[in-house]
Design a protein around this motif. Structure first.
Motif, mmCIF file in Angstrom:
data_model
loop_
_atom_site.group_PDB
_atom_site.id
_atom_site.type_symbol
_atom_site.label_atom_id
_atom_site.label_comp_id
_atom_site.label_asym_id
_atom_site.label_seq_id
_atom_site.Cartn_x
_atom_site.Cartn_y
_atom_site.Cartn_z
ATOM 1 N N ILE A 275 3.572 -2.964 3.799
ATOM 2 C CA ILE A 275 3.547 -4.296 3.210
ATOM 3 C C ILE A 275 2.828 -5.206 4.191
ATOM 4 C CG2 ILE A 275 4.900 -6.253 2.362
ATOM 5 C CD1 ILE A 275 7.166 -4.284 1.737
ATOM 6 N N ILE A 276 1.743 -5.812 3.735
ATOM 7 C CA ILE A 276 0.911 -6.648 4.602
ATOM 8 C C ILE A 276 0.873 -8.066 4.031
ATOM 9 C CG2 ILE A 276 -1.392 -6.960 5.580
ATOM 10 C CD1 ILE A 276 -1.746 -3.854 5.037
ATOM 11 N N ILE A 277 1.312 -9.042 4.815
ATOM 12 C CA ILE A 277 1.292 -10.452 4.405
ATOM 13 C C ILE A 277 0.397 -11.222 5.362
ATOM 14 C CG2 ILE A 277 2.669 -12.542 4.115
ATOM 15 C CD1 ILE A 277 4.999 -10.784 3.244
ATOM 16 N N ASP A 278 -0.621 -11.872 4.793
ATOM 17 C CA ASP A 278 -1.599 -12.616 5.597
ATOM 18 C C ASP A 278 -2.178 -11.756 6.718
ATOM 19 O OD1 ASP A 278 -1.980 -15.062 4.347
ATOM 20 O OD2 ASP A 278 -0.202 -15.964 5.263
ATOM 21 N N GLY A 279 -2.471 -10.506 6.397
ATOM 22 C CA GLY A 279 -3.110 -9.609 7.354
ATOM 23 C C GLY A 279 -2.177 -8.964 8.357
ATOM 24 N N GLU A 280 -0.875 -9.306 8.281
ATOM 25 C CA GLU A 280 0.093 -8.765 9.243
ATOM 26 C C GLU A 280 1.018 -7.762 8.585
ATOM 27 O OE1 GLU A 280 3.011 -10.873 12.113
ATOM 28 O OE2 GLU A 280 1.240 -12.170 12.010
ATOM 29 N N ASN A 281 1.179 -6.608 9.197
ATOM 30 C CA ASN A 281 2.076 -5.575 8.679
ATOM 31 C C ASN A 281 3.526 -5.997 8.916
ATOM 32 O OD1 ASN A 281 3.260 -3.008 7.996
ATOM 33 N ND2 ASN A 281 1.245 -2.111 8.396
ATOM 34 N N VAL A 282 4.323 -6.064 7.845
ATOM 35 C CA VAL A 282 5.715 -6.494 7.978
ATOM 36 C C VAL A 282 6.647 -5.412 7.440
ATOM 37 C CG1 VAL A 282 5.149 -8.936 7.831
ATOM 38 C CG2 VAL A 282 5.718 -7.690 5.739
ATOM 39 N N ASP A 283 7.862 -5.400 7.965
ATOM 40 C CA ASP A 283 8.874 -4.451 7.517
ATOM 41 C C ASP A 283 10.054 -5.254 6.969
ATOM 42 O OD1 ASP A 283 9.900 -1.975 7.035
ATOM 43 O OD2 ASP A 283 10.606 -1.600 9.080
ATOM 44 N N ILE A 284 10.134 -5.386 5.653
ATOM 45 C CA ILE A 284 11.152 -6.249 5.034
ATOM 46 C C ILE A 284 12.453 -5.477 4.869
ATOM 47 C CG2 ILE A 284 11.723 -7.663 3.014
ATOM 48 C CD1 ILE A 284 8.699 -7.999 2.564
ATOM 49 N N LYS A 285 13.499 -5.966 5.541
ATOM 50 C CA LYS A 285 14.785 -5.248 5.518
ATOM 51 C C LYS A 285 15.930 -6.056 4.934
ATOM 52 C CE LYS A 285 13.710 -2.109 9.322
ATOM 53 N NZ LYS A 285 14.079 -1.628 10.667
ATOM 54 N N GLY A 286 15.617 -7.176 4.297
ATOM 55 C CA GLY A 286 16.677 -7.972 3.696
ATOM 56 C C GLY A 286 16.125 -9.176 2.963
ATOM 57 N N LYS B 104 0.822 -1.213 0.000
ATOM 58 C CA LYS B 104 0.000 0.000 0.000
ATOM 59 C C LYS B 104 0.857 1.265 0.000
ATOM 60 C CE LYS B 104 -4.056 -1.839 2.454
ATOM 61 N NZ LYS B 104 -4.936 -1.672 3.640
ATOM 62 N N ASN B 105 0.606 2.116 -0.995
ATOM 63 C CA ASN B 105 1.224 3.450 -1.067
ATOM 64 C C ASN B 105 2.749 3.398 -0.906
ATOM 65 O OD1 ASN B 105 -1.397 4.618 -1.266
ATOM 66 N ND2 ASN B 105 -1.610 4.420 0.956
ATOM 67 N N ILE B 106 3.382 2.485 -1.649
ATOM 68 C CA ILE B 106 4.836 2.323 -1.569
ATOM 69 C C ILE B 106 5.533 3.420 -2.365
ATOM 70 C CG2 ILE B 106 6.790 0.796 -2.060
ATOM 71 C CD1 ILE B 106 4.953 -0.341 0.068
ATOM 72 N N SER B 107 6.493 4.093 -1.727
ATOM 73 C CA SER B 107 7.292 5.117 -2.394
ATOM 74 C C SER B 107 8.776 4.804 -2.221
ATOM 75 C CB SER B 107 6.997 6.511 -1.825
ATOM 76 O OG SER B 107 5.661 6.889 -2.109
ATOM 77 N N LYS B 108 9.563 5.149 -3.241
ATOM 78 C CA LYS B 108 11.001 4.933 -3.195
ATOM 79 C C LYS B 108 11.698 5.938 -4.100
ATOM 80 C CE LYS B 108 14.899 2.788 -2.276
ATOM 81 N NZ LYS B 108 15.481 2.803 -0.911
ATOM 82 N N SER B 109 12.731 6.601 -3.552
ATOM 83 C CA SER B 109 13.510 7.561 -4.330
ATOM 84 C C SER B 109 14.980 7.166 -4.338
ATOM 85 C CB SER B 109 13.370 8.972 -3.740
ATOM 86 O OG SER B 109 12.052 9.452 -3.884
ATOM 87 N N PHE B 110 15.652 7.486 -5.445
ATOM 88 C CA PHE B 110 17.101 7.381 -5.567
ATOM 89 C C PHE B 110 17.606 8.778 -5.909
ATOM 90 C CE2 PHE B 110 15.354 3.223 -6.782
ATOM 91 C CZ PHE B 110 16.048 2.405 -5.891
ATOM 92 N N PRO B 111 18.892 9.025 -5.797
ATOM 93 C CA PRO B 111 19.401 10.367 -6.107
ATOM 94 C C PRO B 111 18.962 10.853 -7.490
ATOM 95 C CG PRO B 111 21.112 9.062 -5.072
ATOM 96 C CD PRO B 111 19.964 8.136 -5.293
ATOM 97 N N GLY B 112 18.165 11.905 -7.493
ATOM 98 C CA GLY B 112 17.703 12.503 -8.745
ATOM 99 C C GLY B 112 16.527 11.809 -9.396
ATOM 100 N N VAL B 113 16.042 10.708 -8.800
ATOM 101 C CA VAL B 113 14.962 9.939 -9.426
ATOM 102 C C VAL B 113 13.922 9.524 -8.390
ATOM 103 C CG1 VAL B 113 14.377 7.878 -10.752
ATOM 104 C CG2 VAL B 113 16.565 8.988 -11.133
ATOM 105 N N LYS B 114 12.645 9.806 -8.697
ATOM 106 C CA LYS B 114 11.536 9.299 -7.894
ATOM 107 C C LYS B 114 11.053 8.032 -8.573
ATOM 108 C CE LYS B 114 8.190 10.079 -4.687
ATOM 109 N NZ LYS B 114 8.383 10.385 -3.274
ATOM 110 N N ALA B 115 11.514 6.875 -8.088
ATOM 111 C CA ALA B 115 11.241 5.599 -8.769
ATOM 112 C C ALA B 115 9.809 5.127 -8.569
ATOM 113 C CB ALA B 115 12.214 4.539 -8.285
ATOM 114 N N LEU B 116 9.279 5.314 -7.356
ATOM 115 C CA LEU B 116 7.906 4.899 -7.040
ATOM 116 C C LEU B 116 7.217 5.982 -6.229
ATOM 117 C CD1 LEU B 116 8.481 1.190 -5.879
ATOM 118 C CD2 LEU B 116 7.531 1.913 -8.077
ATOM 119 N N GLU B 117 5.965 6.229 -6.540
ATOM 120 C CA GLU B 117 5.196 7.232 -5.792
ATOM 121 C C GLU B 117 3.823 6.677 -5.444
ATOM 122 O OE1 GLU B 117 3.685 11.889 -6.235
ATOM 123 O OE2 GLU B 117 5.084 11.031 -7.691
ATOM 124 N N GLU B 118 3.678 6.242 -4.178
ATOM 125 C CA GLU B 118 2.418 5.736 -3.645
ATOM 126 C C GLU B 118 1.801 4.649 -4.532
ATOM 127 O OE1 GLU B 118 -0.173 8.973 -2.628
ATOM 128 O OE2 GLU B 118 1.139 9.653 -1.019
#
Length: 499
Positions: free
Chosen positions: A64-75, A11-25
């Motif tokens: 990021i929600i998997i099987d109804g649970e909010n998860v924070d994927i860091k690797g 849901k509403n995933i955003s990601k930026s790199f230097p000079g580039v907005k790769a994903l917006e919500e």
């Protein structure tokens, strides 16, 4: 029947790199037992979104929600523990290890007594996993001795062995034959029946309607919409992807073709090519069709001097030329755009500028034997504009560009040399429909300027839509020649199978 509640929601995933907005919500959802197509032009954000899901990148914001649970994927390891596997377009197999060793790489099974690797257990488990997808590959076979389709199945077995409940497949059929593709689809249907959710990325529209239940479309790093495949047409999806209708997917331009630029006479390559003869004219796109293993790429690389011919002649503008290396070919006005852009066409650690001028640096040397940076940058800017290459600046690393834009940089590299003959091998492999049309327009410009183009392609509609004439190969031989007016899928396939 799929669950009402999704197994995965982004849901509403955003990601930026230097000079580039790769994903917006950007948002996405997929259910158990569902195949979700993730579509978008190159640079739309598909790969970035999937890298966030698989732990390669960390999101800037969103849920990021998997099987109804909010998860924070860091690797990557954390993503795997959550049941997420990704099968990349470039398969991650080690050719000198066996099928079983590849399957359990990093997760080897050890004997409780000796603490040594228990190859017997690994082999038995490998057989069990292979049987689940109907594969009969011998676990003791070295991976270098199996075909690409079997390698693809090995990647799927890896995901199954990790108890994955969500599998991402990125362009899984790019290097597969029609038979191998159908086998893959059978396996995907089995995975669906087991309740596994699949996110399927492909630029091959026909596949989307064959295997996918639903579609999510991204454009310019933003969510555009989703739909059931039963409720949309190919044109609807193209319009969603590019923001406009592509009225003519294959723009064809008629050019007067008189002058023969290159002749190939009796060309042979030991065990690969036999008695190949043809000519190509100025203002012509000559297509070369055939099934995988027919010898098309070997033909291109032999003309280009990468392979040493066993006999035969190459004649440029009426004069026989001696080509013993790619440098000789380039000096004679022949350039070759490889089907494997990452391994053979680009230096991924270098910039857009450096990749574009790599084969042309001597033209920028001044009297002091130094590179005229100003002239080099001006030419690079000119080709960035001419080919509509999407990059923040010319010093951007080429590895950070989308596949379509990488392909345009390679094309620009050869166009800078003003070739007489341009050989392009699978020019739109893994490229979205918008970028494809732009490349076809560039080829039309080359035709109009009197260049000769030889195009090798496994995409039958592309061959039929773009080429003036089609040569067909089978087992290293030319088996047919068809003018545009008589070329059909049926007539090409007849020659391709040697009938």
């Amino acid at each position: 029947m799929k669950d009402i509640k999704p197994i995965l929601e982004m849901k509403n995933i955003s990601k930026s790199f230097p000079g580039v907005k790769a994903l917006e919500e950007v948002s996405l959802r997929v259910h158990r037992g569902e195949v979700l197509a993730l579509l978008g032009e190159n640079g739309a954000g598909k790969s970035t979104l999937m890298k966030i899901l698989s732990g390669v990148y960390i999101k800037d914001q969103g849920e990021i929600i998997i099987d109804g649970e909010n998860v924070d994927i860091k690797g990557i390891k954390q993503a795997e523990k959550l049941g997420i596997s990704i099968i990349h377009q470039e398969l991650s197999v080690l050719p000198n290890l066996t099928v079983a060793e590849n399957l359990f790489l990093g997760n080897e099974k050890f004997s409780n007594v000796t603490r040594r690797v228990n190859k017997k257990v690994m082999r038995e488990r490998c057989v069990s996993f292979l049987e689940q997808i109907g594969s009969k590959v011998d676990p003791d076979t070295l991976v270098k001795d199996i075909n690409v389709g079997e390698m693809q199945m090995l990647e799927i077995v890896k995901a199954i062995s990790k108890n994955s409940s969500i599998i991402v497949m990125d362009e899984p059929t790019t290097a597969l034959t029609d038979v191998e593709t159908e086998n893959l689809f059978k396996v995907i249907r089995k995975l669906k029946d087991k309740g596994i959710a699949i996110i399927y990325i492909s630029h091959r529209m026909d596949e989307i309607f064959q295997i996918c239940d639903r579609v999510t479309v991204l454009r310019d790093g933003k969510y555009v919409g989703e739909a059931d495949t039963s409720n949309v047409t190919k044109d609807d999806l193209i319009a969603m992807m590019v923001g406009r209708k592509l009225e003519e997917q294959f723009p064809y331009r008629e050019v007067d073709k008189k002058k023969v630029v290159m002749e190939v006479k009796g060309l042979e390559l030991k065990d690969k090519l036999k008695d190949i003869s043809f000519e190509v004219k100025a203002g012509e796109i000559l297509g070369i069709a055939g099934l995988m293993g027919a010898g098309r790429t070997e033909l291109a690389k032999t003309i280009f001097g990468e392979y040493s011919k066993s006999q035969g002649k190459v004649i440029i503008e009426g004069k026989e030329v001696d080509i013993k290396s790619p440098k000789d070919a380039i000096n004679q006005g022949i350039c070759y755009l490889s089907e494997d852009r990452k391994k053979e066409g680009l230096v991924l650690g270098l910039s857009v500028r450096e990749n574009m001028t790599l084969s042309n640096l001597e033209n920028y040397e001044n009297k002091t034997m130094k590179i005229d940076k100003k002239a080099e940058k001006e030419d690079v800017d000119k080709f960035i504009k001419k080919l509509s290459i999407k990059t923040p600046h010319q010093e951007q690393r080429i590895k950070n560009l989308s596949g379509g834009n990488q392909q345009k940089v390679i094309l620009a590299k050869w166009l800078m040399l003003s070739p007489k003959v341009l050989i392009i091998d699978e020019p739109t492999k893994g490229i979205d429909v918008g970028a494809k049309k732009e490349i076809y327009e560039v080829l039309n410009e080359l035709k109009s300027s009197g260049k000769a183009v030889i195009m090798i392609s496994s995409d039958m509609p592309e061959i039929l839509g773009v080429c003036d004439r089609v040569l067909v190969m089978h087992e290293g031989k030319l088996t047919g020649e068809l003018p545009r007016s008589k070329a059909t899928q049926e007539s090409i396939m007849k020659f391709a199978i040697g009938v």
